[in-house]
Design an enzyme around this catalytic site. Structure first.
Site, PDB file in Angstrom:
ATOM      1  N   ASP A 136      18.985  44.580  -7.985  1.00 55.57           N
ATOM      2  CA  ASP A 136      19.379  43.180  -8.139  1.00 55.57           C
ATOM      3  C   ASP A 136      19.654  42.874  -9.605  1.00 55.57           C
ATOM      4  O   ASP A 136      20.595  42.139  -9.926  1.00 55.57           O
ATOM      5  CB  ASP A 136      18.272  42.263  -7.610  1.00 55.57           C
ATOM      6  N   ALA A 162      15.925  39.393  -2.637  1.00 57.32           N
ATOM      7  CA  ALA A 162      17.016  39.994  -3.409  1.00 57.32           C
ATOM      8  C   ALA A 162      17.934  38.938  -4.010  1.00 57.32           C
ATOM      9  O   ALA A 162      18.313  39.014  -5.178  1.00 57.32           O
ATOM     10  CB  ALA A 162      17.819  40.941  -2.508  1.00 57.32           C
TER      11      ALA A 162
END
Length: 319
Positions: free
Chosen positions: A261, A37
């Site tokens: 993200d 992430a």
């Protein structure tokens, strides 16, 4: 020390994506990519022209070398990535899907990244950055990474830097739901900007409506809460205002991993560029919509020019 716009830290893994649809145990061929992430955010910001850095540990192995080289090729600063001779780099398997969420299996227990500790904190590197982006993932990896995260957060607050926090909940990494909620919120309360998904917000606060979820964090001193609503867009709220920014229409969803993200990339970059909150969230929606149209976690992330053109060409009907 090089001046950086944004730094982040966490675990990156080698990711093996199935070349053909089907259950993972039936797949014979995979394509290697990068997963993580925080690395997604660092890559996305770098593609937009910001100076981003990523902090972690990797094993002294082929996967670790692959991760560092891939990030360098994306112009992400890796000078604070430590190589550990004692523990390996984690990896994951990811199924290929025709629509929706893929099956993912992790092989990360005891990884080098899970041994990132306060002893690895290099103060000057953080001082050189304008902004810190955090997720809830390092909080769940180990006691060491949680202490590292706590130290980094406290240091950046003392330095007067802005901090964004994406819960990025991974329930399987936690010993209990109660611990996950308690610890995640403790960190979220200390951030300037909190960006949960709607399901995460409900789980963390007990409220269902975006306005109530946002108020839960604003009452604890958070400046801005942005709640991801999927294809509907996003809701934002501060102490003085709120709004909903509609999502971009997507004809076909290829893979949803990395969309959140990408959303964070759009919002963070917009706020650092002094855009209005509405326009920063609009950028987040745009990059999130691009992400779900590409197979890899960050394949769809645009350059600054591509982002501007995408928004201009798809802005009709988005408010």
């Amino acid at each position: 020390m090089q001046k950086l716009d944004v730094i982040t830290f966490g675990e990156a893994m080698a990711m093996f994506i199935a070349d053909h649809p089907g259950s993972l145990h039936e797949v014979n061929q995979f394509t290697r990519e990068l997963a993580g992430a925080e690395t997604n955010v660092a890559i996305g910001l770098a593609r937009l022209g910001l100076n981003s850095g990523w902090i972690s540990k990797v094993g002294n192995d082929a996967f670790g070398k692959f991760i560092i080289e891939r990030l360098k090729n994306e112009n992400v600063d890796t000078s604070q990535v430590l190589i550990d001779d004692n523990y390996p780099t984690g990896f994951q398997l990811k199924s290929k899907v025709l629509a929706g969420d893929p099956e993912v299996q992790y092989f990360r227990k005891g990884s080098a990244a899970s041994h990132l500790s306060v002893d690895d904190f290099y103060q000057e590197y953080y001082t050189a950055a304008r902004h810190l982006h955090m997720t809830g993932i390092p909080l769940a990896l180990s006691k060491e990474t949680r202490e590292f995260a706590k130290h980094a957060l406290s240091f950046m607050r003392m330095q007067g830097r802005t901090i964004s926090f994406d819960p990025n909940l991974r329930p399987t990494l936690w010993s209990s739901k109660e611990e996950m909620v308690k610890v995640t919120n403790e960190f979220a309360f200390q951030a300037n900007y909190v960006m949960p998904g709607i399901a995460e917000g409900e789980l963390l606060t007990g409220f269902k409506h975006p306005r109530d979820i946002a108020s839960f964090y604003l009452d604890e001193g958070v400046e801005l809460v942005v709640i991801k609503l999927g294809e509907e867009g996003a809701f934002y709220k501060t102490q003085i205002g709120e709004g909903t920014v509609q999502g971009f229409k997507v004809q076909k969803v290829v893979d949803t991993v990395g969309a959140g993200d990408g959303f964070a990339v759009g919002v963070i970059s917009g706020l650092l560029d002094c855009l209005s909150i509405h326009d920063a969230v609009l950028q987040g929606n745009a990059i999130g919509s691009l992400a779900v149209q590409a197979p890899g976690d960050n394949d769809g992330y645009p350059t600054k020019c591509q982002l501007r053109n995408y928004i201009e060409n798809n802005l009709q009907g988005v408010k």
